[in-house]
Design a protein around this motif. Structure first.
Motif, PDB file in Angstrom:
ATOM      1  N   TYR A   1      90.322  36.761  27.200  1.00  0.00           N
ATOM      2  CA  TYR A   1      91.020  35.553  27.058  1.00  0.00           C
ATOM      3  C   TYR A   1      92.076  36.384  25.771  1.00  0.00           C
ATOM      4  O   TYR A   1      93.355  35.701  25.993  1.00  0.00           O
ATOM      5  N   GLY A   2      91.615  36.947  24.967  1.00  0.00           N
ATOM      6  CA  GLY A   2      92.643  37.692  24.006  1.00  0.00           C
ATOM      7  C   GLY A   2      94.032  38.333  24.536  1.00  0.00           C
ATOM      8  O   GLY A   2      95.005  38.542  24.173  1.00  0.00           O
ATOM      9  N   VAL A   3      93.361  39.251  25.556  1.00  0.00           N
ATOM     10  CA  VAL A   3      94.541  39.903  26.391  1.00  0.00           C
ATOM     11  C   VAL A   3      95.478  38.987  27.107  1.00  0.00           C
ATOM     12  O   VAL A   3      96.689  39.139  27.090  1.00  0.00           O
ATOM     13  N   ASN A   4      94.981  38.346  28.042  1.00  0.00           N
ATOM     14  CA  ASN A   4      95.938  37.443  29.030  1.00  0.00           C
ATOM     15  C   ASN A   4      96.168  36.207  28.447  1.00  0.00           C
ATOM     16  O   ASN A   4      97.153  35.814  28.923  1.00  0.00           O
ATOM     17  N   TYR A   5      95.451  35.732  27.343  1.00  0.00           N
ATOM     18  CA  TYR A   5      95.864  34.272  27.167  1.00  0.00           C
ATOM     19  C   TYR A   5      96.780  33.997  25.805  1.00  0.00           C
ATOM     20  O   TYR A   5      97.482  33.171  25.416  1.00  0.00           O
TER      21      TYR A   5
ATOM     22  N   PHE B   1      95.398  43.952  19.066  1.00  0.00           N
ATOM     23  CA  PHE B   1      94.091  43.329  19.354  1.00  0.00           C
ATOM     24  C   PHE B   1      93.380  43.634  18.205  1.00  0.00           C
ATOM     25  O   PHE B   1      92.903  44.845  17.950  1.00  0.00           O
ATOM     26  N   ASP B   2      93.220  42.657  17.112  1.00  0.00           N
ATOM     27  CA  ASP B   2      92.555  42.800  15.957  1.00  0.00           C
ATOM     28  C   ASP B   2      91.021  42.467  15.913  1.00  0.00           C
ATOM     29  O   ASP B   2      90.522  41.490  15.886  1.00  0.00           O
ATOM     30  N   ASN B   3      90.177  43.661  15.763  1.00  0.00           N
ATOM     31  CA  ASN B   3      88.844  43.187  15.570  1.00  0.00           C
ATOM     32  C   ASN B   3      88.350  43.624  14.180  1.00  0.00           C
ATOM     33  O   ASN B   3      87.234  43.451  13.937  1.00  0.00           O
ATOM     34  N   VAL B   4      89.022  44.217  13.442  1.00  0.00           N
ATOM     35  CA  VAL B   4      88.529  44.703  12.056  1.00  0.00           C
ATOM     36  C   VAL B   4      89.156  43.981  10.904  1.00  0.00           C
ATOM     37  O   VAL B   4      88.366  43.765   9.761  1.00  0.00           O
TER      38      VAL B   4
ATOM     39  N   GLY C   1     109.050  40.625  17.333  1.00  0.00           N
ATOM     40  CA  GLY C   1     108.633  39.701  18.342  1.00  0.00           C
ATOM     41  C   GLY C   1     106.991  40.135  18.659  1.00  0.00           C
ATOM     42  O   GLY C   1     106.368  39.671  19.830  1.00  0.00           O
ATOM     43  N   GLY C   2     106.603  40.926  18.017  1.00  0.00           N
ATOM     44  CA  GLY C   2     105.153  41.315  18.395  1.00  0.00           C
ATOM     45  C   GLY C   2     104.111  40.417  18.168  1.00  0.00           C
ATOM     46  O   GLY C   2     104.412  39.370  17.511  1.00  0.00           O
ATOM     47  N   ARG C   3     103.129  40.464  18.999  1.00  0.00           N
ATOM     48  CA  ARG C   3     101.776  39.318  18.875  1.00  0.00           C
ATOM     49  C   ARG C   3     100.489  40.150  18.692  1.00  0.00           C
ATOM     50  O   ARG C   3     100.340  41.290  18.859  1.00  0.00           O
ATOM     51  N   VAL C   4      99.777  39.218  17.708  1.00  0.00           N
ATOM     52  CA  VAL C   4      98.553  39.933  17.203  1.00  0.00           C
ATOM     53  C   VAL C   4      97.593  38.999  17.799  1.00  0.00           C
ATOM     54  O   VAL C   4      97.531  37.631  17.470  1.00  0.00           O
TER      55      VAL C   4
ATOM     56  N   GLN D   1      97.636  35.211  16.252  1.00  0.00           N
ATOM     57  CA  GLN D   1      96.823  33.650  16.743  1.00  0.00           C
ATOM     58  C   GLN D   1      95.406  34.077  16.770  1.00  0.00           C
ATOM     59  O   GLN D   1      94.928  35.168  17.337  1.00  0.00           O
ATOM     60  N   GLY D   2      94.498  33.238  15.964  1.00  0.00           N
ATOM     61  CA  GLY D   2      92.855  33.742  15.968  1.00  0.00           C
ATOM     62  C   GLY D   2      92.420  32.668  17.327  1.00  0.00           C
ATOM     63  O   GLY D   2      93.101  31.805  17.524  1.00  0.00           O
ATOM     64  N   PHE D   3      90.966  33.193  17.749  1.00  0.00           N
ATOM     65  CA  PHE D   3      90.588  32.610  18.660  1.00  0.00           C
ATOM     66  C   PHE D   3      89.067  32.979  18.687  1.00  0.00           C
ATOM     67  O   PHE D   3      88.813  33.832  17.963  1.00  0.00           O
ATOM     68  N   ASN D   4      88.251  32.225  19.252  1.00  0.00           N
ATOM     69  CA  ASN D   4      86.821  32.413  19.047  1.00  0.00           C
ATOM     70  C   ASN D   4      86.186  31.813  20.349  1.00  0.00           C
ATOM     71  O   ASN D   4      86.565  31.231  21.114  1.00  0.00           O
ATOM     72  N   ILE D   5      84.997  32.439  20.932  1.00  0.00           N
ATOM     73  CA  ILE D   5      84.347  32.052  22.120  1.00  0.00           C
ATOM     74  C   ILE D   5      83.638  30.737  22.049  1.00  0.00           C
ATOM     75  O   ILE D   5      83.556  30.093  23.152  1.00  0.00           O
ATOM     76  N   PHE D   6      83.419  30.105  20.851  1.00  0.00           N
ATOM     77  CA  PHE D   6      83.036  28.726  20.899  1.00  0.00           C
ATOM     78  C   PHE D   6      84.177  27.683  21.082  1.00  0.00           C
ATOM     79  O   PHE D   6      83.663  26.630  21.701  1.00  0.00           O
TER      80      PHE D   6
END
Length: 329
Positions: free
Chosen positions: A132-136, A215-218, A233-236, A268-273
């Motif tokens: 989801y994080g990569v493609n969407y 792709f930010d995990n930390v 124009g970068g995306r996080v 953009q933040g996102f989560n599994i729930f």
């Protein structure tokens, strides 16, 4: 049916300790009502969000949350007959009784060429989150440079494989040379050691033309520094902030709004729930195709025994794992 569960025995103060957990027994009886079934755990996942959510736990009562791959033993639920293989959000338990409301996904059809443990890895929260994080969110195109923080972890290793398969230059950040070798072995083009090299130095060396996607995990000051090296124009994709999960005080980081505005960055933040459920089925189809074609592999840190869950979880938070952390029952 008698089962065991692990409960929250004492408040986490900083990094969790084994004494913060307690194993308790539970007798569920032998009778099933209509639409109920008995299940037993096959694999249990260890995830950083367990630490993140701990302020909501009740000492002495809350079962440590988490999901597992489970096998249905006996069923009166036509949707989940005996021998079904399910991903269940039931916490750290050896088994239990369910009416199906805590089933996340049916994984009875895991491809034969993929280890069953993928049911709590690339085919569950880990893979769905990464895809989801990569493609969407990031929506990469061939030739983009993507940085993945926490790149040797569960989600990071999947993100790296997906982005590489889409034609990106993939770089990571790790806490040891051993982990750098590991991520390069799973498909990353390169990585830097954030303990011996600053973000600015590492990215200047590995991404001299700048970073297009992150792709930010930390989180924390590390991620704030990454923004300074991103192209216009970068995306996080903000997936997590594991650097601060054990902190007793809120993490301090520089103000980022100026950098975001100057370089027209998107975060953009996102989560599994909340964000992923509507796309879960189509993502699973894509992940199975990637795995079937050999483009996506399950990389895991596997331990054995229900009793090892607390120590395995603590080790993961301290960076002991390479890939997805799983306990085999």
């Amino acid at each position: 049916m008698k089962v065991r569960q692990i409960i929250y025995a004492a408040k986490f103060e900083g990094s969790p300790k084994e004494s913060d957990f307690k194993i308790v027994d539970e007798d569920l009886g032998d009778q099933l009502k209509e639409n109920e079934f008995f299940y037993e755990a096959i694999y249990i996942s260890c995830d950083p969000y367990v630490r993140l959510l701990s302020d909501s736990y009740i000492v002495g009562k809350t079962t440590i949350p988490g999901y597992q791959l489970a096998k249905v033993l006996e069923s009166k639920n036509p949707k989940f007959p005996s021998d079904s293989i399910l991903v269940m959000n039931v916490g750290w338990r050896t088994g239990g009784k369910s009416d199906g409301s805590d089933v996340w996904y049916d994984r009875t059809d895991i491809p034969k060429n993929v280890p069953m443990s993928a049911g709590v890895g690339i085919f569950a929260m880990t893979g769905l989150t990464a895809y989801y994080g990569v493609n969407y969110v990031l929506k990469p195109k061939a030739g983009d440079t993507i940085l993945v923080s926490g790149s040797a972890g569960a989600v990071g290793t999947v993100v790296g494989q997906l982005a590489k398969g889409m034609g990106c230059r993939v770089i990571g950040s790790c806490g040891s040379m051993e982990k750098i070798k590991f991520v390069k072995s799973v498909g990353f083009d390169d990585a830097f050691n954030y303990k011996t090299e600053s973000v600015a130095e590492g990215l200047k060396r590995l991404a001299p033309k700048g970073v297009d996607l992150y792709f930010d995990n930390v989180g924390g000051s590390f991620s704030s520094a990454v923004l300074e090296s991103m192209n216009k124009g970068g995306r996080v994709a903000c997936c997590g902030a594991v650097s601060s999960y054990n902190s007793k005080v809120p993490a301090q980081a520089p103000v980022i709004q100026g950098t975001m505005a100057l370089n027209s960055l998107s975060l953009q933040g996102f989560n599994i729930f909340d964000d992923i459920p509507a796309y879960a089925d189509e993502i699973y189809v894509a992940l199975k195709q990637w795995a079937g074609e050999g483009k996506l592999k399950q990389h895991e840190y596997l331990t054995s025994g229900f009793e090892s869950l607390p120590s395995t979880f603590i080790g993961m938070l301290r960076g002991k794992n390479f890939g997805k952390t799983i306990v085999n029952m």
